[in-house]
Design an enzyme around this catalytic site. Structure first.
Site, short mmCIF file in Angstrom:
data_model
loop_
_atom_site.label_atom_id
_atom_site.label_comp_id
_atom_site.label_asym_id
_atom_site.label_seq_id
_atom_site.Cartn_x
_atom_site.Cartn_y
_atom_site.Cartn_z
N ASN A 44 13.18 33.66 28.03
CA ASN A 44 12.96 34.41 29.27
C ASN A 44 12.59 33.49 30.42
O ASN A 44 13.06 33.64 31.55
CB ASN A 44 11.84 35.44 29.08
CG ASN A 44 12.26 36.63 28.25
OD1 ASN A 44 13.45 36.83 27.98
ND2 ASN A 44 11.31 37.44 27.83
N ARG A 393 26.02 38.65 34.27
CA ARG A 393 25.47 37.29 34.25
C ARG A 393 25.30 36.77 32.83
O ARG A 393 24.74 37.43 31.97
CB ARG A 393 24.14 37.25 34.99
CG ARG A 393 23.55 35.84 35.07
CD ARG A 393 22.22 35.82 35.79
NE ARG A 393 22.40 35.85 37.23
CZ ARG A 393 21.73 36.65 38.04
NH1 ARG A 393 20.87 37.52 37.54
NH2 ARG A 393 21.92 36.62 39.34
N HIS A 423 28.05 48.98 36.11
CA HIS A 423 27.05 48.87 35.06
C HIS A 423 27.00 50.14 34.21
O HIS A 423 26.24 50.23 33.25
CB HIS A 423 25.69 48.60 35.71
CG HIS A 423 24.61 48.20 34.76
ND1 HIS A 423 23.54 49.02 34.46
CD2 HIS A 423 24.43 47.06 34.04
CE1 HIS A 423 22.75 48.41 33.60
NE2 HIS A 423 23.25 47.22 33.33
N ARG A 557 9.32 48.77 30.92
CA ARG A 557 9.27 47.62 30.02
C ARG A 557 8.97 46.31 30.74
O ARG A 557 8.17 45.50 30.30
CB ARG A 557 10.62 47.47 29.29
CG ARG A 557 10.60 46.40 28.20
CD ARG A 557 12.00 46.05 27.75
NE ARG A 557 12.69 45.20 28.71
CZ ARG A 557 14.00 45.20 28.89
NH1 ARG A 557 14.76 46.01 28.21
NH2 ARG A 557 14.55 44.39 29.79
N HIS A 585 15.19 49.72 25.69
CA HIS A 585 16.28 49.57 26.64
C HIS A 585 16.77 50.88 27.25
O HIS A 585 17.36 50.90 28.32
CB HIS A 585 17.44 48.85 25.96
CG HIS A 585 18.50 48.36 26.90
ND1 HIS A 585 19.75 48.95 26.99
CD2 HIS A 585 18.49 47.35 27.79
CE1 HIS A 585 20.46 48.31 27.90
NE2 HIS A 585 19.74 47.33 28.41
#
Length: 679
Positions: A44, A393, A423, A557, A585
């Site tokens: 991350n 990405r 998306h 999150r 998610h």
């Protein structure tokens, strides 16, 4: 909105990454799972330096000139990262390495190679490693050297037989060889970093010189692609050319081991033009995201596996589309098997009654069975239309690869405009049955990707509801036209919430209805689960709802710019964060609506990019059984007192004091769904 306060998105994200560290230090977790959380933290942080630090560096420069209205947060971010990296080191060396040793796993960390494995390590160096080592003399003007993004290097100082100094760069070949070498003696396992195998054998590489210094470093580079609006060629070709340049981007971080002499540090920064990057002292090892591949096979050191639940919804009898025509179905990955989703695409590819398939693909699995099904469908004579987002990405190359394969098979490939990402996660199948068109569709919160479905929690609904599917068809028609904007396009979505059309305004209306109900003394509440929360108009509307007395529970999150619990602004807003074995998610939106709850799910976070620069789809849940099931899942997450933390007014992660009954939402969801399948 000027009187409202918002938290900085980048500092918020860093505090989310700190939540990952909290799992790494959690003593109740299996040791290798704690190691994996360190790996996730490291990965991350690398992405943060590639994607966000370039922005902060630019803002910092403007702030120094006095021309930036935005708060300069670069120094605060760097200080927070420094604190987190120190914490990382303490967890890794002070807790996890000793715990591994208790289980007879010796992860050697900056220490000599034990005599009992020295011969095996030397043999590995000579037979496997040495051929990949290619020292680059920095004084050799005939050879140019450019440090690649996140590649591991040694800077080595040498003294020749003539007492002259020589500096060389040596790439650590961790992209060609495993990062870790494992060898067992009796019942003890020893694991070495590839870095150390090279470091301890430098005298064999430089036989006639003395090694006077060896320092590890890496350089992280800006990941942004420079897509030209005026480019008239194929978009995939433009992106492919830019991908070749991505690792040549501007340096955003120069990460080096401690103890490097100041003279050497200045030499490297001058030699490679790193003066504008963040110079960061890290540990002796970099790219610790590689810890995910630590070669330890003891299952006692990992989570007990939860086998995916076979769907209790759909039988093997008859066509899947016939089942969908009778009722809606919902699947919850990764708790439930993804096989039914694969079956949807496989049957569509081979069912003689299917004549058209349309689907959006954002992140595709590297060995995608779904894409293979779409290729088979085209080869079987069906019209297949696929919206492939090439600008996802770090997945651009993989998506381009699959787009080319599909195009070669006759699939109609659609690319989004350069300034607009698609998306949405939707798929539509049209069949001819007895001379009539019949539709079946998938609407999901996550990508159609069987790899990530194994560890991302997402929700996929199958439906034949004509109210939803007609609007999905209209959206695919819009995408096929390649419009740069939805402005002026004659589509009036009544049921789907589609970014660029009605998504933001519809959510504002739903919140307004809760505000009106609260003012009339009627039941008023909002429950929202998101990955990221940034967009200020929607946050401002939530603040307004809180001030009206609407009770708002949120599960966010990662990035969160809303500040909860502030008197007079957000005292009725509670925000929690859940980090557990699976990555949360799915996006879910629940509005109390005076007792007649409205439930939506979908692809859209409330980020500027999702609201203003993407095509997103959120969909209503009309089936009462599915609605009840989703509410049960949300209820478990709002009760979690094991893996959830509350966010305070500074967005710090505040652990919830566990009191009986202990509720771990992910375990509870798995047990709930398994019990349903057993009945």
């Amino acid at each position: 909105m000027d009187h409202y306060s918002f938290f900085d998105r980048d500092l918020s994200w860093l505090l989310f990454n700190e939540r990952i560290l909290m799992e790494a230090e959690k003593e109740t977790l299996p040791v290798l799972e704690r190691v994996n959380f360190l790996s996730i933290f490291s990965s991350n942080l690398d992405e943060f330096y590639r994607v966000r630090i370039p922005v902060l560096l630019a803002v910092h420069k403007l702030a120094k000139r006095g021309s930036s209205e935005k708060e300069d947060v670069l120094l605060e971010a760097q200080a927070l990262i420094g604190y987190q990296q120190q914490k990382f080191g303490k967890i890794f060396t002070g807790q996890l390495i000793p715990l591994l040793k208790q289980h007879k796993v010796n992860l050697l960390f900056n220490e000599p190679i034990p005599n009992n494995i020295a011969d095996k390590v030397m043999d590995y160096f000579y037979s496997q490693v040495m051929s990949f080592l290619q020292p680059i003399d920095l004084a050799d003007t005939k050879k140019s050297f450019f440090p690649e993004n996140n590649r591991l290097y040694f800077f080595i100082s040498l003294r020749t037989a003539n007492d002259l100094e020589r500096n060389v760069i040596l790439a650590i070949p961790s992209n060609q060889l495993p990062r870790f070498y494992s060898v067992s003696v009796a019942d003890e396992q020893y694991i070495l970093f590839l870095d150390d195998i090279i470091r301890h054998n430098l005298n064999k590489l430089f036989k006639n010189e003395v090694v006077t210094g060896c320092y590890s470093f890496k350089i992280t580079r800006d990941a942004e692609l420079d897509l030209k609006d005026e480019y008239h060629g194929d978009l995939s070709e433009q992106i492919e050319k830019q991908l070749l340049k991505r690792d040549m981007g501007i340096a955003t971080r120069f990460l080096h081991q401690p103890g490097i002499p100041l003279r050497t540090l200045h030499f490297i920064t001058d030699k490679f033009g790193l003066q504008s990057s963040s110079v960061v002292e890290g540990g002796i090892y970099h790219n610790l995201k590689d810890l995910m591949s630590l070669p330890v096979n003891n299952p006692l050191l990992r989570y007990t596996r939860w086998a995916p639940i076979n769907s209790y919804h759909v039988t093997d009898e008859g066509s899947l589309f016939d089942h969908i025509e009778k009722q809606d179905y919902i699947f919850h990955a990764p708790y439930q098997s993804y096989n039914t989703i694969l079956r949807f695409f496989n049957e569509a590819a081979t069912d003689a009654s299917v004549d058209e398939i349309s689907v959006t693909l954002y992140r595709v699995a590297s060995d995608s069975r779904i894409v293979n099904a779409l290729i088979s469908a085209a080869n079987n004579g069906k019209k297949v239309r696929v919206m492939v987002e090439l600008k996802a990405r770090f997945d651009e190359a993989n998506n381009i690869k699959w787009a080319k394969k599909m195009k070669a098979a006759g699939v109609d490939i659609i690319y989004s405009d350069k300034a607009l990402k698609v998306h949405a996660k939707i798929a539509l199948v049209k069949r001819q049955v007895n001379g009539r068109d019949k539709y079946s569709g998938l609407l999901a919160t996550g990508n159609f990707n069987e790899s990530t479905a194994a560890f991302y929690t997402d929700h996929i609904m199958m439906t034949a509801n004509p109210l939803l599917l007609r609007e999905m068809e209209l959206l695919f028609m819009f995408l096929a036209k390649g419009k740069k904007s939805a402005e002026g396009y004659p589509v009036d979505f009544k049921h789907l919430l589609v970014a660029q059309f009605n998504l933001q305004s519809r959510f504002m209306e739903l919140i307004d209805q809760e505000i009106a109900n609260a003012k009339q003394g009627l039941p008023a509440a909002i429950t929202i689960k998101l990955n990221n929360l940034e967009e200020r108009k929607l946050i401002g509307k939530l603040y307004e709802a809180s001030q009206a007395g609407v009770k708002i529970n949120m599960i966010v999150r990662s990035i969160c710019c809303l500040i909860p619990g502030v008197k007079g602004m957000s005292e009725h807003i509670n925000i929690r964060r859940i980090v557990d074995r699976y990555l949360e998610h799915g996006r879910i939106f629940v509005f109390e609506n005076n007792g007649d709850q409205k439930v939506f799910m979908g692809s859209a976070d409330w980020m500027n990019r999702n609201i203003y620069r993407r095509i997103e789809v959120c969909f209503p849940v009309y089936d009462e059984k599915i609605k009840a099931e989703v509410m049960q899942l949300i209820s478990l997450q709002l009760q979690d007192n094991v893996q959830a933390v509350n966010l305070d007014t500074a967005l710090q992660n505040i652990r919830i004091e566990p009191k009986p009954p202990l509720i771990q939402a992910q375990r509870g969801i798995y047990e709930f769904l398994k019990a349903k399948s057993d009945n």
